[in-house]
Design an enzyme around this catalytic site. Structure first.
Site, PDB file in Angstrom:
ATOM      1  N   ASP A  37      -2.823   6.120  -4.724  1.00  0.00           N
ATOM      2  CA  ASP A  37      -3.772   7.191  -5.070  1.00  0.00           C
ATOM      3  C   ASP A  37      -3.182   8.188  -6.046  1.00  0.00           C
ATOM      4  O   ASP A  37      -3.777   9.232  -6.311  1.00  0.00           O
ATOM      5  CB  ASP A  37      -4.192   7.929  -3.786  1.00  0.00           C
ATOM      6  CG  ASP A  37      -3.055   8.763  -3.212  1.00  0.00           C
ATOM      7  OD1 ASP A  37      -3.268   9.946  -2.914  1.00  0.00           O
ATOM      8  OD2 ASP A  37      -1.948   8.217  -3.046  1.00  0.00           O
ATOM      9  N   ILE A  79      -1.325  -0.765  -4.226  1.00  0.00           N
ATOM     10  CA  ILE A  79      -2.492   0.099  -4.211  1.00  0.00           C
ATOM     11  C   ILE A  79      -2.046   1.524  -3.918  1.00  0.00           C
ATOM     12  O   ILE A  79      -1.314   1.764  -2.943  1.00  0.00           O
ATOM     13  CB  ILE A  79      -3.513  -0.343  -3.136  1.00  0.00           C
ATOM     14  CG1 ILE A  79      -3.941  -1.795  -3.394  1.00  0.00           C
ATOM     15  CG2 ILE A  79      -4.729   0.565  -3.136  1.00  0.00           C
ATOM     16  CD1 ILE A  79      -3.166  -2.822  -2.645  1.00  0.00           C
ATOM     17  N   PHE A 100       0.832  -1.201   0.000  1.00  0.00           N
ATOM     18  CA  PHE A 100       0.000   0.000   0.000  1.00  0.00           C
ATOM     19  C   PHE A 100       0.870   1.257   0.000  1.00  0.00           C
ATOM     20  O   PHE A 100       1.896   1.312   0.693  1.00  0.00           O
ATOM     21  CB  PHE A 100      -0.870   0.062   1.263  1.00  0.00           C
ATOM     22  CG  PHE A 100      -1.962  -0.963   1.339  1.00  0.00           C
ATOM     23  CD1 PHE A 100      -3.226  -0.709   0.830  1.00  0.00           C
ATOM     24  CD2 PHE A 100      -1.728  -2.194   1.946  1.00  0.00           C
ATOM     25  CE1 PHE A 100      -4.236  -1.653   0.925  1.00  0.00           C
ATOM     26  CE2 PHE A 100      -2.730  -3.140   2.046  1.00  0.00           C
ATOM     27  CZ  PHE A 100      -3.987  -2.876   1.532  1.00  0.00           C
ATOM     28  N   ASP A 101       0.445   2.244  -0.769  1.00  0.00           N
ATOM     29  CA  ASP A 101       0.898   3.598  -0.512  1.00  0.00           C
ATOM     30  C   ASP A 101       0.195   4.010   0.787  1.00  0.00           C
ATOM     31  O   ASP A 101      -0.787   3.377   1.200  1.00  0.00           O
ATOM     32  CB  ASP A 101       0.496   4.506  -1.675  1.00  0.00           C
ATOM     33  CG  ASP A 101       0.796   5.960  -1.389  1.00  0.00           C
ATOM     34  OD1 ASP A 101       1.936   6.261  -1.001  1.00  0.00           O
ATOM     35  OD2 ASP A 101      -0.125   6.784  -1.524  1.00  0.00           O
ATOM     36  N   LEU A 102       0.677   5.060   1.440  1.00  0.00           N
ATOM     37  CA  LEU A 102       0.087   5.422   2.732  1.00  0.00           C
ATOM     38  C   LEU A 102      -0.847   6.629   2.626  1.00  0.00           C
ATOM     39  O   LEU A 102      -2.059   6.488   2.733  1.00  0.00           O
ATOM     40  CB  LEU A 102       1.199   5.702   3.744  1.00  0.00           C
ATOM     41  CG  LEU A 102       0.741   5.817   5.201  1.00  0.00           C
ATOM     42  CD1 LEU A 102       0.167   4.494   5.686  1.00  0.00           C
ATOM     43  CD2 LEU A 102       1.896   6.265   6.095  1.00  0.00           C
TER      44      LEU A 102
END
Length: 511
Positions: free
Chosen positions: A465, A463, A307-309
């Site tokens: 954004d 994942i 994951f990106d944070l």
């Protein structure tokens, strides 16, 4: 009890295989030498099953079970294996028969039915190997699984089959060498069976069987370590089998029995073994020269979610905006930001985004230091995770996934935000901006996470954004997922992620 069995399952499997094999040999040699080569005889039905078939089928069963365990361990559908066996085993037998017939055409005088008559005997193991390896490539492509993985799973099965199959040759009193001056070192049942034409013979079947067994043990040990890259087990098998087969064939040629497979006066088995050796070298060095690196065999199948944070797992957008405003209020008091200008700071590193406004590297470092102090102070007040973040991570852990964070933030700040939301317990690795020299959209951060988790890109998903997250995922060869609640929605879509989700929980439907 269940966990204890799983821990030692491999040992139980190998011990069980050994016991079954020894029982077969004990039953087969229970009479007086020379032993009967027929294992089952039902005269009323005119049915006979040879020991050679029993040992070969036992080897196929052992190899199939070990392959099944490898598929399960790698998280692959075992149905792919069963489909492959149903396809490859009959074709391998046909290939072995055709290989034998091809180099003995004069024996059949054009009698096609005799060529197909397996009861007459005559199989060439090289034909079975070649046919199987040729079939695997289109089969793997159709099943969307790495053909290198299937090769590496199948290769030990061939060694098992060849180890056991040679005992079928023993029962047939085949594959022996010249006269053995001193046979006292042989077990009595082997020694008696090798008394052929008035003399004890070199048990070349035994030499080859033991050689294949040693190769099998080496593979079984090393494939659990980060030693073999995908495809290396195939290369090892081709080299090992080719090297071991040549000396036994040379001994067989001195037995006084004509070599059944000849081509232009050269024993086909030796020529093919040389080709196997060359093939093994080509596979091993060719993959490296062509930079075909699909990772380590032991890593294949580990399921990883990265994951990106910020903006993906944690809702820190307002926090970032506030940090930016405070930093620029100190260094550029007159600067005000539009909404789009603030959005641009979400995703890139501070070094990169601050350079848009300040060319002096020392000044940029000073601004970054101030930003980080501000961010830490604001973080202490707490940040919130996006809806269903904890439920999603819990489900992923329960399903056996390794979970990592790959962020442009420093590691310690990533850990703080995760801990505040009780998410840190699920995370196996955090790769922050301070862990890499190149940042997203470069693949280095994702690759470093995979290296830390000892995982293969083919079994990972990232994942994010931001379009840089999607680009980094593609550069690393992992699947990409964009979140539709991103403030960079249009850019994310333009980067063409593999999937888009509007809620973290939707990730569970993808995996």
């Amino acid at each position: 009890m269940k966990n204890s069995f799983k821990k030692y399952e491999s040992y139980y499997t190998y011990i069980g295989f050994s016991i079954i094999f020894m029982l077969l040999v004990l039953i087969a040699t229970s009479g007086v030498a020379p032993y009967d080569s027929t294992a089952i005889r039902i005269e009323a039905l005119g049915l006979e099953v040879q020991w050679y078939a029993v040992f070969i089928l036992t080897g196929i069963t052992f190899g199939g079970y070990l392959a099944y365990r490898e598929f399960v361990k790698a998280g692959k559908n075992p149905d792919i294996l069963w489909d492959g066996l149903l396809l490859c085993v009959p074709l391998a037998i046909i290939g072995a028969r055709l290989w034998y017939v091809l180099f003995n055409l004069d024996r059949y005088n054009g009698d096609f039915l005799r060529m197909l008559n397996f009861t007459e005997g005559g199989l060439g193991i090289h034909g079975a190997v070649i046919v199987t390896f040729l079939v695997i490539i289109p089969f793997a492509k159709r099943k969307k699984i790495s053909h290198w993985f299937i090769y590496d799973v199948v290769a030990p099965g061939f060694l098992i089959g060849q180890t056991l199959g040679r005992w079928g040759n023993f029962m047939n009193r085949e594959l022996y060498g010249p006269v053995l001056d001193n046979a006292d070192w042989l077990p009595p049942f082997v020694k008696d069976q090798m008394f052929i034409n008035g003399a004890y013979r070199h048990p070349t079947f035994l030499y080859e069987s033991v050689w294949n067994l040693i190769g099998l043990v080496i593979i079984l040990i090393l494939r659990r370590k980060r030693t073999f890259k995908l495809g290396d087990i195939l290369a090892f098998y081709l080299l090992w089998y080719g090297v071991g087969r040549i000396p036994t064939e040379i001994l067989r040629m001195q037995s006084g029995v004509d070599e059944p497979l000849m081509l232009f006066g050269i024993p086909v088995s030796i020529a093919t073994s040389v080709l196997f050796i060359l093939g093994g070298l080509v596979v091993y060095f060719g993959k490296r020269l062509m930079k075909v690196d699909e990772g380590y065999y032991s890593d294949y199948g580990k399921k990883v979610v990265l994951f990106d944070l910020d903006g993906t797992l944690l809702d820190t957008i307002d926090l970032i905006y506030d940090n930016i405003r405070q930093t620029f209020k100190k260094y550029f008091p007159s600067k005000t930001f539009t909404e789009d200008e603030l959005k641009a700071f979400v995703g890139p590193t501070l070094q990169h985004s601050f350079s848009w406004y300040e060319p002096n590297p020392k000044k940029i470092e000073e601004m970054i230091e101030f930003y980080r102090k501000t961010n830490l102070a604001n973080h202490e007040k707490g940040v919130n995770a996006y809806p269903h973040a904890k439920e999603t991570l819990t489900a992923l852990k329960d399903a056996g996934y390794l979970i990592g964070i790959v962020s442009s933030k420093k590691k310690e700040v990533c850990a703080l935000g995760l801990e505040q939301n009780d998410l840190l317990q699920f995370i196996d690795v955090i790769i922050g901006s301070d862990d890499v020299t190149k940042h997203k959209p470069d693949k280095e951060p994702i690759m470093k996470a995979l290296e830390s988790l000892k995982a293969h890109p083919a079994n990972a998903i990232y994942i994010g954004d931001h379009s840089m997250d999607i680009e980094a995922a593609k550069a690393a060869g992992v699947k990409s997922v964009g979140v539709s609640y991103s403030i960079h929605y249009d850019k994310v879509m333009a980067a063409r992620p593999d999937y888009m989700i509007d809620d973290l929980e939707k990730l569970l439907y993808i995996l």
